[in-house]
Design a protein around this motif. Structure first.
Motif, PDB file in Angstrom:
ATOM      1  N   ILE A  56       0.839  -1.209   0.000  1.00 49.23           N
ATOM      2  CA  ILE A  56       0.000   0.000   0.000  1.00 49.23           C
ATOM      3  C   ILE A  56       0.869   1.252   0.000  1.00 49.23           C
ATOM      4  CG2 ILE A  56      -1.668   1.327   1.374  1.00 49.23           C
ATOM      5  CD1 ILE A  56      -2.816  -1.395   2.288  1.00 49.23           C
ATOM      6  N   LEU A  57       1.916   1.257   0.815  1.00 49.74           N
ATOM      7  CA  LEU A  57       2.812   2.418   0.849  1.00 49.74           C
ATOM      8  C   LEU A  57       3.538   2.589  -0.484  1.00 49.74           C
ATOM      9  CD1 LEU A  57       4.417   2.057   4.404  1.00 49.74           C
ATOM     10  CD2 LEU A  57       2.631   3.648   3.698  1.00 49.74           C
ATOM     11  N   GLU A  58       3.963   1.486  -1.078  1.00 45.68           N
ATOM     12  CA  GLU A  58       4.682   1.546  -2.354  1.00 45.68           C
ATOM     13  C   GLU A  58       3.816   2.192  -3.436  1.00 45.68           C
ATOM     14  OE1 GLU A  58       8.104   1.047  -4.468  1.00 45.68           O
ATOM     15  OE2 GLU A  58       7.876   0.133  -2.481  1.00 45.68           O
ATOM     16  N   ASN A  59       2.534   1.888  -3.416  1.00 49.74           N
ATOM     17  CA  ASN A  59       1.628   2.399  -4.442  1.00 49.74           C
ATOM     18  C   ASN A  59       1.222   3.848  -4.223  1.00 49.74           C
ATOM     19  OD1 ASN A  59       1.631  -0.082  -5.752  1.00 49.74           O
ATOM     20  ND2 ASN A  59      -0.144  -0.851  -4.621  1.00 49.74           N
ATOM     21  N   GLY A  60       1.583   4.426  -3.090  1.00 49.97           N
ATOM     22  CA  GLY A  60       1.142   5.793  -2.814  1.00 49.97           C
ATOM     23  C   GLY A  60       2.237   6.784  -2.546  1.00 49.97           C
TER      24      GLY A  60
END
Length: 635
Positions: free
Chosen positions: A464-468
Motif C-alpha cells: 500500500i505504501l509503495e503504491n502511494g
C-alpha cells in the motif's frame, strides 16, 4: 558439554566489570538450594513459606497448537509468491481468529511426583523461592536450545551460558550494572566518563537506561543493514578519531542486529565480522539485543535487491536461502537441525571467538510482553557476574510464568528436547496430542508460523505504501494527433512524498518523508524551528479526521540532540505488528491519503492552524509521544 571439546576458552574480560560487580559475592542463602532436593533431608535452613499454604492448587490454560499459523517460504522469491505457500492468496483475516483454531490444554499441578528437578514442573517448586539462574526445567530447556540450535557454531569452549531475566529491558539493565560505572558531572573527572556505542537511530529505552548512569552516548552511522563498520561516522572512524576530552573511549556497544529498531535492517554475516574485528581490536563488548531474530523476511530481500532503492545490490539469487544470500554458509558449520533456523542470518555469537558478545533474548515477541521473561546468553564468567546481580535484585522471573512456559514447551512428560519427528530438516511436526508439550520441534514450528503472519502483514502495508509514495498532479493538454480529443488527460507532474525500504526483518517500516518537496519547505527553512515544524504538523495532521493514524516520530529514536535536529525529524516509524488484521489495510491507506493531502497544502496559515489549534491537546499528544516510548520496541 563433552570433555573432548577442543574449542579454545573465551577471553578473560573481567577488567571491564564495574567496581560494584567485581565485589559481589555469591548469596549465602542461595548456596543452600542445591541441598534442598536431597531425598529425605529435613529442611530447616531456608526462610521458605510452606508450599501447602499457597492459595493456588493448579494453573491451567488453553494454548495454541504450534502449527496454528501458516509459514512463508525460507527462500527469497522474486517476484513474491502468489501460491498458497507464499503471501498473496492467504487471507490475513482468516488467520486472525485464534479461538476458532485447535487448542490444547495444559495444567501445572500443585505437586508433582517427578524426582528429577530438571523435569519437575509444579507449583510447589515454581512458586517457591528459587535460584536466580531460572526455574530448572525451563532453564535447562533454554540452555540446550540455545547451545544446540540457536548458536551451534559458537567458537569458544563450552558455548554460551544462559541466565533467565524479566525480559530484555531487565537484561540490559543488569548488563549496564555489570559493565559500567556510574559517572556524575558534579563529582567525577571527565576522563573517567565511560561511553556506550549505539546506532545512529536506536531503541530509546536503551538510551533511557544508560543516560542516568552518566554514560556518554556515542552514535555510529548506519545503512540499510544496520551499524556500519567503515566510512565517515562508521565504527572505525568513531574509534580511531576518539576525542579523549569526551571521556574514555567506549568499551560497550548496544545494537539491535536483526530487524533493527527503528530501521528494520538485518546485519549480514560479513558485516558482523567487520564489526567484530573492530570490537576485538579496541576491546569492546557487544550487547546484541535481538527480540526480532526469527522475523527475517525473504520476500523483502527479493524486492529490495531488484528495486531502484538498491541500485548497487546485484547479489540477489532466488535459488538460495536468505542466510546464504548474505554469505555462503561455511562448509564446517553445523546445522541447527532445522531448515527454518538455518535459513536465518545467525547471531554474532556464532563468530564470537573471544567471548565478547552478550545476547539478549525475550519471550515478549514470541509469547507475550506481559510474560516479562527472557534470557541472556554469554560466556560463563560474564553470566556468573550477572547472576550475582540477580540474586540481590529480581532474584528470578515470575514462577507463574516460568511454570506455564515450561509446561507449554516441555509438557507433562518433561522430556525436554527429545525429538518427535523424522530427521528431514523440515522443523516441527506441528500438531501435538492433547496434554503433550511442544518440545523443540513445536517451538520452532511456532516461530515459523509467527514469521509467516508478520511477513504477510509487512507485505500488505508495504504494498500500500509503495503504491502511494508519489503525488501525481494531472492536467489537460492538446492532443499530439489530429484524430484524438482536444482535452486529453495527461500526467504533468509526479512528486515523491516519501521513501522506504521494505523491511528485511522486525516489525517496523522506517518512513522518510521528502519534506524538501513540500510546497512550503523553503518557507519553513527560514522558521526558527526549521523544517522540523513541518514534520510536527504532519504528525498532528495524521491524527485528525478523516485520517486518524498515530505513528512514532523519528525524533524519539535519535540518541543525541544533534541527530534529532539534523535528521530525526525527517522520519516516522510505522509498526505493522500490533494493529488488528482487518484494520491494517484501511489504516495504511489512510496514512497514504494523509501524506498526499498534506503535500497539497500551500498556505502556511493551514500549517500554523494545525499547530496552534487546541494547544492543550497538542501538548497532551506530545506527552503521549514520550509515554509511547515506554511501550514501543523490544522489551
Amino acid at each position: 558439554m563433552a570433555s573432548n571439546d577442543t574449542r579454545p576458552p573465551p577471553l578473560d574480560l573481567s577488567h571491564h566489570l564495574s567496581r560494584s560487580t567485581r565485589s559481589r559475592e555469591a548469596s549465602s542463602i542461595k548456596q543452600f538450594y542445591k541441598y534442598f532436593t536431597i531425598p529425605g533431608i529435613g529442611q530447616l535452613a531456608g526462610g521458605l513459606p510452606n508450599n501447602y499454604y499457597f492459595p493456588f492448587d493448579t494453573l491451567e490454560a488453553k494454548v495454541a497448537r504450534p502449527d496454528r499459523w501458516h509459514p512463508t517460504p525460507n527462500r527469497p522469491v522474486d517476484p513474491p509468491s502468489t501460491t498458497e505457500d507464499g503471501l498473496a492468496n492467504l487471507s490475513l483475516g482468516a488467520l486472525s481468529s485464534p479461538l476458532n483454531q485447535p487448542q490444547s490444554a495444559i495444567t501445572v499441578p500443585h505437586t508433582s511426583d517427578q524426582k528429577n528437578p530438571i523435569k519437575k514442573i509444579d507449583l510447589s517448586t515454581a512458586l517457591q523461592y528459587g535460584t536466580a539462574q531460572g526455574y530448572p526445567p525451563l532453564y535447562y530447556f533454554i540452555r540446550q536450545f540455545t547451545q544446540q540450535h540457536l548458536h551451534p557454531n559458537c567458537p569458544y569452549k563450552g558455548g554460551p551460558e544462559v541466565i533467565l531475566t524479566n525480559g530484555n529491558t531487565d537484561g540490559f539493565s543488569k548488563v549496564l550494572q555489570a559493565l559500567t560505572n556510574e559517572w556524575s558531572e558534579e563529582k567525577d573527572w571527565l576522563r573517567d566518563r565511560e561511553g556506550l556505542l549505539v546506532e545512529e537511530f536506536c531503541y530509546m529505552n536503551a538510551i533511557g537506561a544508560a543516560r542516568p548512569r552518566g554514560l556518554n552516548i556515542v552514535p555510529v552511522g548506519i545503512d540499510d543493514e544496520g551499524m556500519r563498520a567503515e566510512g565517515k561516522g562508521g565504527l572505525r572512524d568513531v574509534l580511531e578519531h576518539w576525542d579523549t576530552k569526551k571521556g574514555k573511549r567506549p568499551h560497550l556497544m548496544y545494537t539491535v542486529t536483526m530487524g533493527q529498531n527503528p530501521t528494520s535492517g538485518v546485519l549480514s554475516l560479513q558485516r558482523r565480522r567487520e564489526l567484530y574485528s573492530l570490537c576485538s581490536e579496541y576491546d569492546i563488548i557487544i550487547v546484541e539485543d535481538d527480540p526480532y531474530w526469527y522475523l527475517q523476511f525473504p520476500t523483502a530481500t527479493s524486492i529490495n535487491t531488484t528495486t531502484e532503492s538498491h541500485p548497487s545490490n546485484q547479489s540477489f539469487n532466488p535459488d538460495v536461502q536468505m542466510f546464504a544470500n548474505a554469505e555462503p554458509r561455511p562448509a564446517h558449520w553445523k546445522s541447527s537441525g532445522y531448515a527454518f533456523l538455518d535459513s536465518l542470518v545467525p547471531s554474532s555469537i556464532n563468530i564470537d571467538t573471544e567471548g565478547r558478545v552478550i545476547r539478549l533474548d525475550t519471550f515478549s515477541k514470541t509469547v507475550a510482553p506481559g510474560c516479562r521473561l527472557g534470557w541472556i546468553s554469554a560466556q560463563p564468567n560474564l553470566v556468573e557476574r550477572i547472576l550475582r546481580i540477580s540474586e540481590t535484585s529480581t532474584q528470578q522471573p515470575s514462577g507463574f510464568v516460568q511454570s506455564l512456559i515450561a509446561e507449554l514447551v516441555l509438557g507433562p512428560d518433561h522430556e525436554g528436547l527429545q525429538k518427535t519427528t523424522s530427521k528431514n530438516g523440515k522443523g516441527g511436526k506441528g500438531a501435538v496430542a492433547e496434554g503433550e508439550g511442544w518440545k523443540a520441534d513445536g517451538w520452532v514450528r511456532w516461530l515459523e508460523g509467527l514469521r509467516g503472519n508478520y511477513e504477510r502483514r509487512m507485505h500488505n502495508m508495504s504494498t500500500i505504501l509503495e503504491n502511494g509514495k508519489y503525488l501525481v498532479k494531472s492536467g489537460r493538454r492538446g492532443s499530439l494527433t489530429a484524430d484524438a480529443e482536444e482535452d486529453e488527460w495527461a500526467v504533468v507532474e509526479k512528486t515523491q512524498i516519501y521513501s522506504f525500504d521494505w523491511p528485511v526483518g522486525g516489525m517496523f517500516i522506517w518512513l522518510r518523508i521528502a519534506f524538501e518537496n513540500h510546497p512550503l519547505f523553503k518557507v519553513y527553512e527560514k522558521h526558527e524551528e526549521g523544517p522540523a515544524r513541518l514534520a510536527k504538523a504532519l504528525w498532528v495532521f495524521w491524527t485528525t479526521k478523516p485520517y486518524l493514524v498515530l505513528v512514532s516520530p523519528g525524533a524519539i529514536f535519535s540518541p543525541t540532540p544533534e541527530i534529532r535536529d539534523r535528521d530525526g525529524w525527517r522520519y516516522f516509524r510505522l509498526c505493522f505488528a500490533a494493529i488488528n488484521e482487518e484494520d491494517l489495510g484501511p489504516t495504511s491507506k489512510r496514512l497514504v491519503d494523509g501524506a498526499n493531502a498534506f503535500f497539497r497544502i500551500k498556505d502556511k496559515k493551514v500549517i500554523e492552524g494545525l499547530l496552534d489549534e487546541d494547544s492543550e491537546a497538542l501538548e497532551a499528544r506530545s506527552q503521549g509521544m514520550e509515554d509511547m516510548a515506554q511501550m514501543m520496541g523490544p522489551c
